[in-house]
Each structure stands twice: as structure tokens, then as C-alpha cells.
Design a protein around this motif. Structure first.
Motif, PDB file in Angstrom:
ATOM      1  N   ASP A  42      22.435  55.889  10.212  1.00 15.98           N
ATOM      2  CA  ASP A  42      21.100  55.283  10.212  1.00 15.98           C
ATOM      3  C   ASP A  42      20.664  54.781  11.581  1.00 15.98           C
ATOM      4  O   ASP A  42      19.621  54.142  11.712  1.00 15.98           O
ATOM      5  CB  ASP A  42      21.056  54.118   9.202  1.00 15.98           C
ATOM      6  N   CYS A  43      21.478  54.996  12.616  1.00 16.54           N
ATOM      7  CA  CYS A  43      21.088  54.586  13.971  1.00 16.54           C
ATOM      8  C   CYS A  43      19.882  55.433  14.412  1.00 16.54           C
ATOM      9  O   CYS A  43      19.778  56.600  14.040  1.00 16.54           O
ATOM     10  CB  CYS A  43      22.239  54.791  14.957  1.00 16.54           C
ATOM     11  N   ARG A  44      19.006  54.816  15.213  1.00 20.76           N
ATOM     12  CA  ARG A  44      17.799  55.525  15.624  1.00 20.76           C
ATOM     13  C   ARG A  44      18.145  56.757  16.465  1.00 20.76           C
ATOM     14  O   ARG A  44      17.566  57.819  16.301  1.00 20.76           O
ATOM     15  CB  ARG A  44      16.882  54.594  16.428  1.00 20.76           C
ATOM     16  N   GLY A 103      17.564  49.868  17.584  1.00 22.11           N
ATOM     17  CA  GLY A 103      17.626  50.553  16.290  1.00 22.11           C
ATOM     18  C   GLY A 103      19.031  50.966  15.898  1.00 22.11           C
ATOM     19  O   GLY A 103      19.205  51.925  15.163  1.00 22.11           O
ATOM     20  N   CYS A 104      20.021  50.214  16.392  1.00 20.91           N
ATOM     21  CA  CYS A 104      21.413  50.558  16.061  1.00 20.91           C
ATOM     22  C   CYS A 104      21.803  49.895  14.743  1.00 20.91           C
ATOM     23  O   CYS A 104      21.889  48.680  14.624  1.00 20.91           O
ATOM     24  CB  CYS A 104      22.361  50.121  17.174  1.00 20.91           C
ATOM     25  N   ALA A 105      22.089  50.720  13.740  1.00 21.01           N
ATOM     26  CA  ALA A 105      22.420  50.212  12.404  1.00 21.01           C
ATOM     27  C   ALA A 105      23.784  49.535  12.378  1.00 21.01           C
ATOM     28  O   ALA A 105      24.024  48.624  11.588  1.00 21.01           O
ATOM     29  CB  ALA A 105      22.386  51.357  11.397  1.00 21.01           C
ATOM     30  N   VAL A 106      24.666  49.967  13.275  1.00 18.03           N
ATOM     31  CA  VAL A 106      26.011  49.382  13.332  1.00 18.03           C
ATOM     32  C   VAL A 106      25.931  47.946  13.861  1.00 18.03           C
ATOM     33  O   VAL A 106      26.504  47.022  13.282  1.00 18.03           O
ATOM     34  CB  VAL A 106      26.948  50.245  14.208  1.00 18.03           C
ATOM     35  N   LEU A 107      25.167  47.773  14.956  1.00 17.10           N
ATOM     36  CA  LEU A 107      25.016  46.432  15.533  1.00 17.10           C
ATOM     37  C   LEU A 107      24.239  45.517  14.579  1.00 17.10           C
ATOM     38  O   LEU A 107      24.521  44.316  14.504  1.00 17.10           O
ATOM     39  CB  LEU A 107      24.313  46.504  16.897  1.00 17.10           C
ATOM     40  N   ASP A 137      22.923  60.070  19.284  1.00 21.87           N
ATOM     41  CA  ASP A 137      24.123  59.888  20.101  1.00 21.87           C
ATOM     42  C   ASP A 137      24.384  58.410  20.406  1.00 21.87           C
ATOM     43  O   ASP A 137      24.915  58.060  21.454  1.00 21.87           O
ATOM     44  CB  ASP A 137      23.996  60.698  21.397  1.00 21.87           C
ATOM     45  N   CYS A 138      23.940  57.542  19.485  1.00 23.79           N
ATOM     46  CA  CYS A 138      24.074  56.095  19.675  1.00 23.79           C
ATOM     47  C   CYS A 138      25.533  55.702  19.894  1.00 23.79           C
ATOM     48  O   CYS A 138      26.428  56.170  19.185  1.00 23.79           O
ATOM     49  CB  CYS A 138      23.525  55.376  18.440  1.00 23.79           C
ATOM     50  N   ARG A 139      25.792  54.854  20.892  1.00 24.92           N
ATOM     51  CA  ARG A 139      27.167  54.418  21.167  1.00 24.92           C
ATOM     52  C   ARG A 139      27.429  53.040  20.562  1.00 24.92           C
ATOM     53  O   ARG A 139      28.491  52.461  20.739  1.00 24.92           O
ATOM     54  CB  ARG A 139      27.412  54.408  22.673  1.00 24.92           C
ATOM     55  N   HIS A 140      26.426  52.513  19.878  1.00 28.83           N
ATOM     56  CA  HIS A 140      26.524  51.208  19.202  1.00 28.83           C
ATOM     57  C   HIS A 140      26.911  50.106  20.180  1.00 28.83           C
ATOM     58  O   HIS A 140      27.787  49.287  19.891  1.00 28.83           O
ATOM     59  CB  HIS A 140      27.508  51.260  18.030  1.00 28.83           C
ATOM     60  N   GLU A 141      26.295  50.127  21.360  1.00 28.26           N
ATOM     61  CA  GLU A 141      26.611  49.099  22.344  1.00 28.26           C
ATOM     62  C   GLU A 141      25.419  48.177  22.557  1.00 28.26           C
ATOM     63  O   GLU A 141      25.535  46.972  22.387  1.00 28.26           O
ATOM     64  CB  GLU A 141      27.084  49.738  23.649  1.00 28.26           C
TER      65      GLU A 141
HETATM   66 ZN    ZN Z   1      24.355  52.689  16.737  1.00 25.66          ZN
END
Ligand code: ZN
Length: 367
Positions: free
Chosen positions: A286-288, A299-303, A291-295
Motif C-alpha cells: 500500500d506504499c505510494r 505515503g509510506c504504509a509501513v511507516l 520502490d519505497c524503502r520505508h525510510e
Molecule cells: Zn513504504
């Protein structure tokens, strides 16, 4: 055309089934006999056939690729007679445990083949190291085997509530894997474990002190070290003492216990890491950005989940750490070997993931 029936007793007790028999048919047609490799040593291997253990030369199955070297747990096609007898081929593996060697080229080495259950032993006598459990689980998933976490020395936890909290902690760390508290002293959990391993081939993973030997002895109903040493008569009538790395469990199933498995490290365990951190991978969908690194990405779903307190920080850090480590190993490893591994395991990983998702959906319902 001759065929090898799947009901052969000795082999069936060691994992032989209809699918193996079907895969073996072309070898049977050439007059070869099937057997399971119980030990490999300097160009020779001990193969358990329907007529007992035979020593066979591996000269004809020596590949350049270390991933294709015959290993304990493989199903071999052996000459029916001769001195020496030769392994002519072995059947394609269903699963394999691989470790990266310490050499500069960092090629993999297969430690055990055709393993169904990977038992990760964790001692409750020491403080739980969840990161370490995650590492072993990544290896287990990557191999293609079904992981199971066994919490040994459960009798040392003073009360039932305390134990259930510990089990819960590990369960959150091990999505998709069963977590079983066990005590070889009181016998708690031993029968459950026996029933699980009765259906196939198992390996024990875990650091030293995790209770692997005690666990192995409990499953064997005897001292494994004694069982491994077998006196045998070779083709010339001489008595020899050999060590077996594949043991027959009295309650059914087999246990592979090779020294190398104890110090196993990560090897291109990308699929495995993904399975261990299934909930993070799910969030990441679900990250925007693809290639999101969640840092720090918007729009980072993990963060977001971290912010809401739904994802423990320790878990995300452990995920990053294993991914980094894995990428490092990939970068220094031989590209050809890597491509080979991917072809073999990628599909299995996908199927497994789909099955796990379906299973989780059933148990937990929509979230
Ligand atoms: Zn992310």
C-alpha cells in the motif's frame, strides 16, 4: 517397462512416495535402484536402498556447480551391483538447505536436500532473541521446508501465563509458522512434535545451547551420537564404523543431522525474508511508491503502521537488517549460481506465499 513401486517398505519409511517413484521411472528402466543418501564423504556416499546401506562412488555426478553436488537427503539412482557401485544420477530436489561458503566467490553449498520440516529450536532458559529466530525462519522458508519453532526447556518458565506470553511473542515474530513449547524433562509437547515430524524429513536449526541435541535424543528415544555410529559390513566382508547423517525416527519420519547445518548462514534468502516479515510486505503493497524503502518517503504504509503503533519498531529494524545482509551476499555471489537458485525457488516461494495468505485469511478474517 519396469517401475519402482512406491510401497517398498524401507524406502517408504524414509520418504519415498508415488511422486518420487514416478520421477525415478526412467532410471528404473535402465536397471538402476533407488536409495536415499544418508551420508556423503570424499567422493563416496552411503545410500540406503531397499537392500540396506550401500557405499557408492559419486564420480558420475560431480558437477562444476557446487549447488548440484549430491548431499544427504538426496534420492540417488545406484547401480544394482558392482564394486564399487556408482551413483548414476539423483532426482530433482523438492527443497534444499544452502549455506554461503566463506570463500571469496561466495558460492553456495547444499547441506541437506528434500527436507519437509525445519525445526527452529529456541531455549526458554535464555532471554528470547527474536531477531535470531527471524534469521533462522528466513533460512527455513528459503529452503522450501515448512518451519516450526520449538521453545525448549519450557519447564523452566515458572507459570503458565508467563509461558503463554512468550509463545505469543514468538508467534508474532513467526507468521505462518507453528510455535510449540516443549520440555524434554516433563515430556510436554514431545508427542506433538513426534506427530509432526512423523510425516517426513526434518532438520533441527538453532544456536548451540538451544537444546537441539536433547530434542534429537527425545525424538530418537536414544542418544543420537550412539545411533549415528553404525557398525557395518562392507562389500568385502570387513567391519567398518560409519556416521550416518540421516536417522530413522522410531515414531516415523527421518531426521537429518549434519554438522554444517548448525552454523548455517543466510544465502540469497530474499523469498525467505519476505515470508518471515509477511505483515511488512503486506503493508508495503500500500506504499505510494512501488520502490519505497520505508525510510522517509511520503505515503509510506509501513511507516504509517509504525506511527500508529501497529508495527513494532524492533520488527522493522530486524527486517531491514536481514535485507541488507542478504543484499550484501547477493552482491558478492556468483551471478550464474544465483540465477539458478532463483529459477528453482522463486516459484515455490510464490506458491507458498499464496497458500499462506489464503490460510491467514481463513483464520483471521479481513483486517
Ligand atoms: Zn513504504
Amino acid at each position: 517397462m519396469s517401475n519402482v513401486p512406491s510401497h517398498l517398505s524401507t524406502l517408504a519409511a524414509h520418504g519415498w512416495d508415488d511422486d518420487w517413484a514416478a520421477a525415478f521411472a526412467p532410471h528404473a528402466a535402465q536397471g538402476l535402484v533407488p536409495g536415499r543418501v544418508v551420508r556423503v564423504d570424499r567422493g563416496l556416499c552411503d545410500v540406503l536402498t531397499e537392500d540396506g546401506v550401500v557405499r557408492a562412488d559419486t564420480e558420475f555426478v560431480v558437477p562444476r556447480d557446487p549447488m548440484k553436488v549430491i548431499c544427504t537427503g538426496d534420492w540417488a539412482a545406484v547401480d544394482p551391483a558392482g564394486d564399487p557401485r556408482y551413483v548414476r544420477a539423483y532426482l530433482p530436489r523438492r527443497t534444499a538447505f544452502v549455506r554461503s561458503t566463506s570463500s571469496k566467490r561466495s558460492e553456495g553449498q547444499v547441506l541437506a536436500a528434500n527436507v519437509d520440516h525445519a525445526i527452529v529450536a529456541v531455549s526458554l532458559a535464555a532471554e528470547l532473541d527474536l531477531g535470531r529466530i527471524e534469521r533462522f525462519l528466513a533460512l527455513a522458508w528459503e529452503s522450501g521446508a515448512e518451519p516450526l519453532v520449538v521453545l525448549t526447556k519450557a519447564d523452566l518458565v515458572p507459570d503458565a501465563t508467563g509461558l503463554s506470553y512468550l509463545v505469543e511473542d514468538v508467534e508474532k515474530t513467526a507468521p505462518g509458522a507453528q510455535v510449540l513449547p516443549l520440555s524434554s524433562r516433563t515430556g510436554e509437547g514431545v508427542d506433538v512434535l513426534r506427530a509432526i515430524v512423523a510425516g517426513g524429513t526434518s532438520v533441527l536449526l538453532g544456536v548451540s545451547g538451544a537444546g537441539k541435541s536433547t530434542l534429537a535424543n527425545a525424538l530418537m528415544g536414544a542418544d543420537v551420537m550412539d545411533v549415528q555410529e553404525t557398525r557395518e559390513v562392507d562389500g568385502k566382508g570387513r567391519h567398518t564404523t560409519t556416521t550416518r547423517n540421516l536417522l530413522t525416527l522410531p515414531g516415523g519420519g527421518v531426521l537429518i543431522d549434519t554438522p554444517g547445518l548448525r552454523g548455517v548462514g543466510l544465502w540469497d534468502a530474499e523469498t525467505g525474508v519476505g515470508r518471515v516479515f509477511a505483515e511488512i510486505e503486506e503493508l508495503a503493497a500500500d506504499c505510494r511508491f512501488h520502490d519505497c524503502r520505508h525510510e522517509a518517503e511520503p505515503g509510506c504504509a509501513v511507516l504509517d503502521a509504525l506511527e500508529r503503533g501497529e508495527l513494532p519498531e524492533r520488527r522493522l529494524e530486524s527486517y531491514r537488517k536481514l535485507q541488507r545482509e542478504n543484499q550484501y551476499i547477493i552482491a558478492k555471489s556468483d551471478a550464474r549460481v544465483r540465477a539458478e537458485m532463483r529459477r528453482t525457488w522463486k516459484q515455490r516461494g510464490r506458491i507458498g506465499k499464496m497458500m499462506m495468505e489464503a490460510k491467514r485469511g481463513e483464520h483471521q478474517g479481513p483486517r
